[in-house]
Design a protein around this motif. Sequence first.
Motif, mmCIF file in Angstrom:
data_model
loop_
_atom_site.group_PDB
_atom_site.id
_atom_site.type_symbol
_atom_site.label_atom_id
_atom_site.label_comp_id
_atom_site.label_asym_id
_atom_site.label_seq_id
_atom_site.Cartn_x
_atom_site.Cartn_y
_atom_site.Cartn_z
ATOM 1 N N UNK A 287 25.437 -22.256 -3.702
ATOM 2 C CA UNK A 287 24.794 -21.012 -3.273
ATOM 3 C C UNK A 287 25.427 -19.793 -3.938
ATOM 4 N N UNK A 288 26.699 -19.880 -4.300
ATOM 5 C CA UNK A 288 27.342 -18.769 -5.002
ATOM 6 C C UNK A 288 26.724 -18.612 -6.393
ATOM 7 N N UNK A 289 26.513 -19.740 -7.061
ATOM 8 C CA UNK A 289 25.854 -19.717 -8.375
ATOM 9 C C UNK A 289 24.448 -19.137 -8.261
ATOM 10 N N UNK A 290 23.711 -19.574 -7.246
ATOM 11 C CA UNK A 290 22.348 -19.071 -7.045
ATOM 12 C C UNK A 290 22.357 -17.573 -6.754
ATOM 13 N N UNK A 291 23.325 -17.118 -5.961
ATOM 14 C CA UNK A 291 23.386 -15.689 -5.630
ATOM 15 C C UNK A 291 23.732 -14.862 -6.862
ATOM 16 N N UNK A 292 24.534 -15.428 -7.773
ATOM 17 C CA UNK A 292 24.809 -14.748 -9.038
ATOM 18 C C UNK A 292 23.523 -14.568 -9.839
ATOM 19 N N UNK A 293 22.717 -15.615 -9.918
ATOM 20 C CA UNK A 293 21.453 -15.548 -10.659
ATOM 21 C C UNK A 293 20.515 -14.506 -10.055
ATOM 22 N N UNK A 294 20.436 -14.480 -8.728
ATOM 23 C CA UNK A 294 19.564 -13.517 -8.053
ATOM 24 C C UNK A 294 20.084 -12.104 -8.268
ATOM 25 N N UNK A 295 21.403 -11.921 -8.239
ATOM 26 C CA UNK A 295 22.005 -10.614 -8.479
ATOM 27 C C UNK A 295 21.670 -10.118 -9.877
ATOM 28 N N UNK A 296 21.855 -10.970 -10.896
ATOM 29 C CA UNK A 296 21.556 -10.572 -12.269
ATOM 30 C C UNK A 296 20.071 -10.265 -12.443
ATOM 31 N N UNK A 297 19.212 -11.113 -11.906
ATOM 32 C CA UNK A 297 17.765 -10.915 -12.041
ATOM 33 C C UNK A 297 17.319 -9.636 -11.343
ATOM 34 N N UNK A 298 17.819 -9.402 -10.136
ATOM 35 C CA UNK A 298 17.464 -8.199 -9.377
ATOM 36 C C UNK A 298 17.932 -6.942 -10.100
ATOM 37 N N UNK A 299 19.141 -6.999 -10.667
ATOM 38 C CA UNK A 299 19.704 -5.848 -11.379
ATOM 39 C C UNK A 299 18.882 -5.519 -12.622
ATOM 40 N N UNK A 300 18.498 -6.540 -13.364
ATOM 41 C CA UNK A 300 17.685 -6.322 -14.565
ATOM 42 C C UNK A 300 16.312 -5.760 -14.214
ATOM 43 N N UNK A 301 15.738 -6.244 -13.140
ATOM 44 C CA UNK A 301 14.449 -5.713 -12.688
ATOM 45 C C UNK A 301 14.574 -4.247 -12.302
ATOM 46 N N UNK A 302 15.631 -3.912 -11.580
ATOM 47 C CA UNK A 302 15.854 -2.520 -11.189
ATOM 48 C C UNK A 302 16.013 -1.644 -12.424
ATOM 49 N N UNK A 303 16.761 -2.130 -13.403
ATOM 50 C CA UNK A 303 16.962 -1.379 -14.644
ATOM 51 C C UNK A 303 15.634 -1.114 -15.349
ATOM 52 N N UNK A 304 14.828 -2.142 -15.487
ATOM 53 C CA UNK A 304 13.551 -2.016 -16.197
ATOM 54 C C UNK A 304 12.599 -1.079 -15.457
#
Length: 316
Positions: A287-304
């Motif tokens: 779940x830590x790995x999954x939360x990292x992926x969600x964090x990166x994806x969410x951050x990139x979406x916010x940036x875009x």
Amino acid sequence: MSLPLQVITAFLLDLIIGDPRSYPHPVKVIAKIALACENFTRGFLKNKKVAGIITTLLVVLASYCFVYFIIALLNHLHPFAGIAGSIFFIYASLSVRNLFEVSLPIQKFLSDTQLPEARKSLSNIVGRDTQNLDEQGIVRATVETIAESTVDGIISPLFYAVIGGAPLAISFKAVSTMDSLFGYKNEKYLEFGWAPARLDDLANWIPARISIPFMTLGAVLGGGNGKNAWKIACRDGHKHPSPNSGIPEAAMAGALGIQLGGSSFYSGIENNKPLLGDPINKSETLDITKSHKIMFASSCLALVIFSGLLHFYLII
């Protein structure tokens, strides 16, 4: 270079460089100034709440003015110098890579069944007692930290960078830093820390709620359950004692199909927080790995999205 491109460049710079310990990070400077202001205002004001309010206003105003005038001076020397200065300060307000790096060792220690080392590593990023946590407790605390920091360490600075540039982004970091320093509900800071804690709540209020669609889509891109992330964020996000922290934590709980919150100990004193999410799955190291992926994806979406909206606004 336009502000949207500056924000994107700063974001990429944070992904590449992170926060090297060898240079005087602006947040470290802000922390030292805040502590100096605390000693100063406590020295001549008996009312702790007033002292906290004055300290908060002084540090936030000083942070904004310092960055504003430094960039203005650099612009006077050369436009490219001003752009570089702006990018640097926006970069310094972001914590994408740092959030990943400080939580990654916990995952590695758990994967190697090294619980004592995982507990010790976790204690570096959370305030709760970690010495008696089992694997599920360590995972829960780590995932909660990643979820909460996705807002106050990434989405919020991006939000303020696009609406007010580097000075506003650093001003937000000043608020966040003071909340970390003074936002404790103990005898020393209960009154003094009132102002930075309330201002931090206010500063994160809009970004926390904007994070729901970002984390929902981020869950889809990161291999989580996007529909459940939205559902749990809307259902349980308001249950948390903090007006903001519960929203990204609930979204992450829904995305992973686990339950966050519950009982934790701080300096030996039990603190029971409302449960967020449903125990569809048992918490595990993955779940830590999954939360990292969600964090990166969410951050990139916010940036875009943020940069795209700002670019559209500037051209109309």
